[in-house]
Design a protein around this motif. Structure first.
Motif, short mmCIF file in Angstrom:
data_model
loop_
_atom_site.label_atom_id
_atom_site.label_comp_id
_atom_site.label_asym_id
_atom_site.label_seq_id
_atom_site.Cartn_x
_atom_site.Cartn_y
_atom_site.Cartn_z
N TRP A 85 0.68 -1.19 0.23
CA TRP A 85 0.49 0.31 -0.19
C TRP A 85 0.88 1.12 -0.14
O TRP A 85 1.02 2.44 -0.47
N PRO A 86 2.06 1.36 1.04
CA PRO A 86 2.54 2.87 0.79
C PRO A 86 3.38 3.18 -0.97
O PRO A 86 3.49 3.88 -0.78
N HIS A 87 3.43 2.19 -1.28
CA HIS A 87 4.38 1.92 -2.26
C HIS A 87 3.43 2.47 -4.09
O HIS A 87 3.67 3.18 -4.54
N LEU A 88 1.97 1.97 -3.66
CA LEU A 88 0.93 2.51 -4.59
C LEU A 88 0.48 3.90 -3.84
O LEU A 88 0.74 4.91 -5.50
N LEU A 89 0.74 4.37 -2.88
CA LEU A 89 0.44 5.76 -2.54
C LEU A 89 1.38 6.70 -2.70
O LEU A 89 1.36 7.55 -3.72
N GLY A 90 3.11 6.03 -2.99
CA GLY A 90 3.62 6.45 -3.33
C GLY A 90 3.65 7.15 -4.75
O GLY A 90 4.04 8.25 -5.48
#
Length: 412
Positions: A85-90
């Motif tokens: 999830w953090p990579h998607l938001l990034g």
């Protein structure tokens, strides 16, 4: 069929047959004449109902969400994957801040982040994920963003998605990103958005003469030639004064680039010279298709049978199989006729070629001729110590000609 209807109404049931899981809410399972259309209609209704109700996306696992689980029982693409999830938001924030698809993909690969299928990220992979409305809870159905009929607002799905307050990105962020996207597939669903969106869709894509023919000649980390395609790019910002350019499309390559104007001028001259030397003249071949007239005869026969059905002279059960065979035969002949036309067009592509004819051809007309005689052009990187703004060096372009031409003579 009652069992299948029950699964479709439940929206997520899985039937196991012979050790193989079958999703009967998504797959056609015809069991008799006419059942194919009924199954397709049920599937379409089920998909529309799930979209309007905010049901989760079916299909393979999407990056950022967890897959289906049997313990505890849950559907895939519903709960977010805390690691991804953090990579998607990034990705979303980087694109909203003006980052390039290529740069975002390269950054993910440098960090060792893998796709949902454990592969490396590509420019198109990042674009497809960030431009899809699933990350903010939206859904596209039949090319239109699903909205609440009462309020006109997008229907927010019942799965984990980004929140404007918590994550800093949401529906408004997506609209801003999509205003800069020109790919038709990525922009599907925006037909009813603000007036600026349709205007952006109407912009005709630029066509570059040697885009895709050029191949990157830079060595990668394994000491191998990259050989990825170079695609044309429009010059913008401070670099606009240098003109459009070709650049390697592989996000994992440091990139080889050349200005389009000198490359096109040099290679076009090579192609014209090659055509004059190796392609003979001659009138286009107009050989008729061997099955000419047969489809019309079969269509006339089918119309006669259908007329007999309407008048009551014959029963449908007596001629059903005959109509099916006629339909398949007609489709087969039409397919054969199209293949004949395509083959003849390809054979006639270079017949009657002349330098004068070339000058009146458009870029779209020239490209098939170029790819017919030119397999690829390897673009070598600028040697160390030489400025990127040095005069164009044609020695850094290595053409590879195709061996066969329509004249029957072999190229060197």
């Amino acid at each position: 069929m009652a069992f299948q209807d029950a699964l479709a109404m439940a929206g997520g049931g899985v039937f196991v047959d012979g050790g193989v899981a079958v999703d009967l809410t998504e797959a056609d399972a015809p069991s008799g004449p006419g059942e194919v259309d009924r199954v397709r209609a049920r599937t379409a209704r089920s998909r529309a109902d799930r979209a309007e109700e905010g049901g989760a996306y079916a299909g393979p696992r999407r990056f950022g969400w967890s897959g289906a689980s049997t313990d505890p029982r849950r559907m895939g693409n519903t709960h977010r994957n805390d690691e991804e999830w953090p990579h998607l938001l990034g990705m979303i924030k980087a694109r909203a801040a003006g980052g390039s698809w290529r740069g975002i993909a390269a950054d993910l690969n440098r960090k060792g982040v893998r796709t949902a299928r454990e592969g490396r990220w590509s420019e198109q992979g990042v674009k497809g994920l960030v431009s899809h409305p699933a990350w903010w809870g939206g859904r596209i159905l039949d090319g239109v963003l699903v909205r609440d009929p009462a309020t006109g607002e997008p229907v927010i799905g019942r799965w984990d998605h980004a929140d404007e307050t918590r994550d800093g990105v949401g529906y408004g962020t997506w609209i801003g990103i999509m205003n800069e996207v020109r790919a038709g597939r990525a922009r599907r669903g925006l037909a009813l958005e603000d007036a600026a969106a349709p205007a952006a869709i109407a912009v005709a894509p630029r066509v570059y003469l040697f885009s895709g023919v050029l191949r990157c000649g830079r060595l990668n980390d394994l000491g191998q030639i990259c050989r990825s395609r170079l695609c044309g790019n429009r010059a913008t910002g401070r670099n606009a004064k240098y003109g459009d350019h070709y650049r390697c499309a592989d996000p994992n390559c440091r990139g080889v680039g050349r200005r389009t104007a000198p490359v096109d001028e040099f290679l076009e001259g090579l192609v014209i010279g090659h055509l004059e030397e190796h392609v003979t003249g001659g009138a286009p071949d107009t050989a008729a298709w061997r099955g000419e007239g047969k489809p019309a005869e079969l269509c006339a026969a089918r119309r006669g049978i259908e007329s007999s059905l309407v008048s009551g002279e014959v029963a449908r059960g007596d001629v059903r199989d005959l109509l099916v065979r006629l339909g398949r035969h007609i489709e087969s002949l039409e397919s054969e006729r199209r293949e004949h036309a395509e083959e003849q067009a390809e054979e006639n592509l270079l017949r009657g070629w002349s330098r004068e004819k070339w000058t009146h051809m458009t870029v779209r007309e020239k490209r098939p001729v170029i790819t017919r005689v030119l397999a690829s052009v390897l673009v070598l990187p600028v040697p160390g110590g030489v400025s990127d703004k040095a005069p164009f060096d044609p020695a850094l372009l290595i053409p590879e000609w195709r061996r066969e031409t329509t004249s029957g003579r072999r190229a060197p």
